[in-house]
Design an enzyme around this catalytic site. Structure first.
Site, mmCIF file in Angstrom:
data_model
loop_
_atom_site.group_PDB
_atom_site.id
_atom_site.type_symbol
_atom_site.label_atom_id
_atom_site.label_comp_id
_atom_site.label_asym_id
_atom_site.label_seq_id
_atom_site.Cartn_x
_atom_site.Cartn_y
_atom_site.Cartn_z
ATOM 1 N N ARG A 33 -3.041 152.082 38.881
ATOM 2 C CA ARG A 33 -2.400 151.109 37.981
ATOM 3 C C ARG A 33 -3.201 150.901 36.693
ATOM 4 O O ARG A 33 -3.274 149.787 36.170
ATOM 5 C CB ARG A 33 -2.213 149.751 38.669
ATOM 6 N N ARG A 37 0.320 145.710 33.282
ATOM 7 C CA ARG A 37 0.428 144.412 32.622
ATOM 8 C C ARG A 37 -0.872 143.796 32.156
ATOM 9 O O ARG A 37 -0.848 142.844 31.376
ATOM 10 C CB ARG A 37 1.159 143.430 33.540
ATOM 11 N N ARG A 46 6.821 146.940 27.302
ATOM 12 C CA ARG A 46 7.628 146.518 28.454
ATOM 13 C C ARG A 46 8.731 145.558 27.993
ATOM 14 O O ARG A 46 9.872 145.671 28.423
ATOM 15 C CB ARG A 46 6.679 145.858 29.455
ATOM 16 N N ASP A 83 7.319 154.979 39.262
ATOM 17 C CA ASP A 83 7.159 154.110 40.431
ATOM 18 C C ASP A 83 7.552 154.871 41.686
ATOM 19 O O ASP A 83 8.380 155.787 41.629
ATOM 20 C CB ASP A 83 8.016 152.850 40.298
ATOM 21 N N TYR A 161 10.153 149.920 52.055
ATOM 22 C CA TYR A 161 10.905 149.242 50.980
ATOM 23 C C TYR A 161 12.407 149.451 51.148
ATOM 24 O O TYR A 161 13.207 148.545 50.909
ATOM 25 C CB TYR A 161 10.446 149.741 49.604
#
Ligand code: CP3
Length: 352
Positions: A33, A37, A46, A83, A161
């Site tokens: 990562r 952010r 973003r 992702d 998921y």
């Protein structure tokens, strides 16, 4: 056959040199990562993109986001910005990212739901376009020693998921299905495994020089289930890639595997093992007899920074550095991490 230019690149890029068993001129590092952010320039793009998926499927933006941390810190590897949940998306599952809540999927809860799933690789064309864009951008910006990592989620983690419909704490539905109806659960795992082999192959065709399999929830399974749903599908992916692309190293990251790390490394035949922060450094030293290792600074230690971070990073470097080692975190950069702490870490690694 590899041409001689490609062979030279494998030796000149420290990250690839380690994965190929060579001794690099410096300890290579990258951070899971590393794009995200915690960087203001990420947050800006973003916002401009709209949703997270609009960012992922926009090759120009996704390329730019991949390059952002490299320009600041000069990591030895870039990781494709995408992702793990694009595979469920390409299998036909509805996917959205709700601000502050994480991913939401329309859950798959049993054999009857499997007929809805069919892999459509055209959904993922923008991702391959991004891979090409990153290689071009790295060449344009003179990053000759930087390698590009492609990635996918490992089948077990992706399945959690798909079945839970998002993030989960205890995986009641996913584990429940695996225990109660292993034959139909195996069909889902098989579907994801086959899609992942195609997906990673196409990333490699587009220019990825190594790939990582993220098995973030490997630590949730008991020994038997782990053998069946973590090790077996991973071994299948590694074997298929190794056959088609013998020069492309595969990094396995079965987070939370604890005492099962050695058997995972031995059976899957990954070229390197990503280690979470709890793996004792002495165990990591022993694992280097099986394959290269990558890790494992606690992301919260990086968030905290200061002398505690400096001490732990040095301990890791002193115990594991030299050969068969890639410095990384034990999990992804946390969004509250001050960018200056990443700069501090970069200095520590480069001075070593
Ligand atoms: O820089 C990089 O590492 C490459 C990009 C990358 C992302 N996700 C971008 C992302 C990678 C390699 C991933 C992998 C991923 N995605 C994993 C495996 C690694 C891990 O963290 O355990 C998992 C489990 C996912 C699924 C996922 N994606 C979740 C649970 C979330 C929401 C939680 C969160 O952190 O917000 C995401 C969203 C996501 N993927 C973001 C980023 C930068 C944040 C979304 C945003 O910008 O709004």
């Amino acid at each position: 056959m590899m041409n001689s230019k490609a062979i030279d690149e494998r030796n000149e890029k420290p990250f690839l040199a380690v994965l190929n068993g060579g001794v690099p001129e410096r300890t290579p590092f990258w951070l899971m990562r590393q794009a995200g952010r915690y960087l203001p320039e990420y947050r800006e793009l973003r916002t401009k993109a709209g949703s997270f998926l609009d960012l992922v499927y926009n090759p120009e933006f996704a390329t730019e986001v991949t390059m952002q941390p490299l320009r600041r810190y000069g990591m030895d590897a870039a990781i494709l910005f995408s992702d793990i949940l694009v595979i469920p998306h390409a299998l036909g599952q509805d996917l959205s990212f709700v601000q502050g809540e994480g991913p939401k999927l329309d859950p798959v809860r049993g054999e009857k739901d499997l007929s809805r799933l069919r892999y459509d690789d055209t959904v993922l064309q923008p991702v391959y376009e991004t891979v090409r864009g990153i290689r071009n951008a790295m060449a344009d910006e003179g990053m000759e020693e930087t390698a590009l990592i492609g990635f996918a989620g490992a089948p077990w983690t992706v399945a959690t998921y798909m079945i839970e419909g998002g993030s989960s704490r205890d995986f009641i539905h996913a584990k429940g299905w695996a225990y109660s109806e292993p034959d139909s659960f195996a069909k889902l795992i098989e579907l994801i495994t086959e899609a992942t082999i195609v997906y990673l192959g196409k990333q490699i065709d587009a220019g990825a020089e190594a790939v990582q399999l993220f098995d973030s929830w490997a630590g949730a399974l008991d020994e038997d289930q782990y053998a069946r749903w973590v090790i077996a599908p991973t071994e299948k992916i590694v074997l298929a890639l190794h056959k088609a692309y013998p020069h492309i190293p595969v990094i396995g990251f079965p987070r939370g595997s604890g005492a099962l790390y050695p058997v995972y490394a031995q059976q899957t035949k990954v070229h390197a093992l990503g280690l979470d922060s709890q793996v004792p450094l002495e165990m990591a030293v022993a694992l280097k007899d099986i394959c290269a290792v990558q890790g494992n600074l606690d992301p919260v230690c990086l968030l905290s920074g200061g002398t505690a971070m400096e001490k732990r990073a040095r301990d890791i470097l002193e115990t594991l550095g030299g050969d068969r080692f890639i410095f990384n975190l034990g999990h992804g950069v946390i969004k509250e991490t001050p960018p200056i702490h990443v700069e501090q870490l970069t200095r520590i690694i480069r001075q070593f």
